[in-house]
Design a protein around this motif. Sequence first.
Motif, short mmCIF file in Angstrom:
data_model
loop_
_atom_site.label_atom_id
_atom_site.label_comp_id
_atom_site.label_asym_id
_atom_site.label_seq_id
_atom_site.Cartn_x
_atom_site.Cartn_y
_atom_site.Cartn_z
N ALA A 8 0.83 -1.22 0.00
CA ALA A 8 0.00 0.00 0.00
C ALA A 8 0.86 1.26 0.00
CB ALA A 8 -0.96 -0.01 1.19
N LEU A 9 1.81 1.31 -0.91
CA LEU A 9 2.83 2.34 -0.90
C LEU A 9 2.32 3.74 -1.21
CD1 LEU A 9 5.69 0.37 -2.71
CD2 LEU A 9 5.40 0.74 -0.24
N ARG A 10 1.34 3.85 -2.07
CA ARG A 10 0.82 5.17 -2.45
C ARG A 10 -0.57 5.40 -1.87
NH1 ARG A 10 3.60 7.44 -7.04
NH2 ARG A 10 4.80 5.85 -8.11
N ARG A 11 -0.89 6.65 -1.70
CA ARG A 11 -2.24 7.00 -1.24
C ARG A 11 -3.28 6.45 -2.21
NH1 ARG A 11 -5.18 11.26 2.18
NH2 ARG A 11 -7.28 10.62 1.66
N SER A 12 -3.03 6.55 -3.49
CA SER A 12 -4.02 6.08 -4.46
C SER A 12 -4.27 4.57 -4.31
CB SER A 12 -3.58 6.41 -5.90
OG SER A 12 -2.34 5.82 -6.20
N TYR A 13 -3.26 3.80 -3.92
CA TYR A 13 -3.45 2.37 -3.68
C TYR A 13 -4.30 2.17 -2.42
CZ TYR A 13 0.83 2.23 -6.57
OH TYR A 13 1.79 2.42 -7.54
N ARG A 14 -4.00 2.95 -1.40
CA ARG A 14 -4.79 2.85 -0.16
C ARG A 14 -6.22 3.29 -0.41
NH1 ARG A 14 0.28 4.93 1.52
NH2 ARG A 14 -0.54 7.03 1.88
N ASP A 15 -6.42 4.26 -1.32
CA ASP A 15 -7.77 4.70 -1.65
C ASP A 15 -8.59 3.54 -2.22
OD1 ASP A 15 -7.25 7.28 -0.76
OD2 ASP A 15 -6.93 8.09 -2.78
N VAL A 16 -7.98 2.69 -3.03
CA VAL A 16 -8.68 1.51 -3.57
C VAL A 16 -9.06 0.58 -2.42
CG1 VAL A 16 -8.46 -0.57 -4.99
CG2 VAL A 16 -7.59 1.61 -5.85
N LEU A 17 -8.11 0.29 -1.55
CA LEU A 17 -8.37 -0.62 -0.43
C LEU A 17 -9.46 -0.07 0.49
CD1 LEU A 17 -4.72 -1.69 0.40
CD2 LEU A 17 -6.44 -2.97 -0.91
N ARG A 18 -9.47 1.25 0.64
CA ARG A 18 -10.45 1.90 1.52
C ARG A 18 -11.89 1.74 1.02
NH1 ARG A 18 -6.82 5.41 3.44
NH2 ARG A 18 -6.62 6.55 1.52
N THR A 19 -12.05 1.37 -0.26
CA THR A 19 -13.41 1.19 -0.79
C THR A 19 -13.99 -0.17 -0.42
OG1 THR A 19 -12.67 0.39 -2.96
CG2 THR A 19 -13.00 2.79 -2.71
N ALA A 20 -13.24 -0.99 0.30
CA ALA A 20 -13.77 -2.27 0.78
C ALA A 20 -14.91 -1.99 1.75
CB ALA A 20 -12.68 -3.07 1.47
#
Length: 171
Positions: free
Chosen positions: A74-86
């Motif tokens: 989860a290196l980038r905020r944009s990657y974490r943003d995807v995970l946060r949509t769970a």
Amino acid sequence: MGVSGSGKSTLAAALATELNLPMAEADEFHPPENIAKMASQTPLTDEDRWPWLDALRDWMSTQAETGSVITCSALRRSYRDVLRTATGRVVFLHVDVEIPRLNTRLAHRSGHFMPPALLESQLATLEALDPDEDGVVLPNDTTVDDLLEAARTWLRTQNAPTDHSEERNHS
């Protein structure tokens, strides 16, 4: 979350056991093409990562009723943003280790497709958690027990789940 060799898998396994939650290792969600790319010391592109992140998010959503623990760089905020949509609450525990210690760990790790040569690209890609992100940075500079206690303490202060064993026993 964190770069390769930070201790995120060790922490995740300990938390999953302690909290009685299912755990997923993000590396197991990579398609063979991504693994081959990394094994050949080629950093992944965002295009390589989106389907992988979507698969992780989807797995997390299937575990929303009980909660789950995953490892993911989860290196980038944009990657974490995807995970946060769970479905459900998603929190990030960023396991942070000093670079000399990371180099030593990776040099002595065997049986993993991620070569030490890609650490530099991961460090260059890493974006710190923003203040509005639900998460914490946990320095991994002593023992696994200390890291686990720091995670436990933070989760308690956030009213995040700390034990599901009773809930599961009544299901």
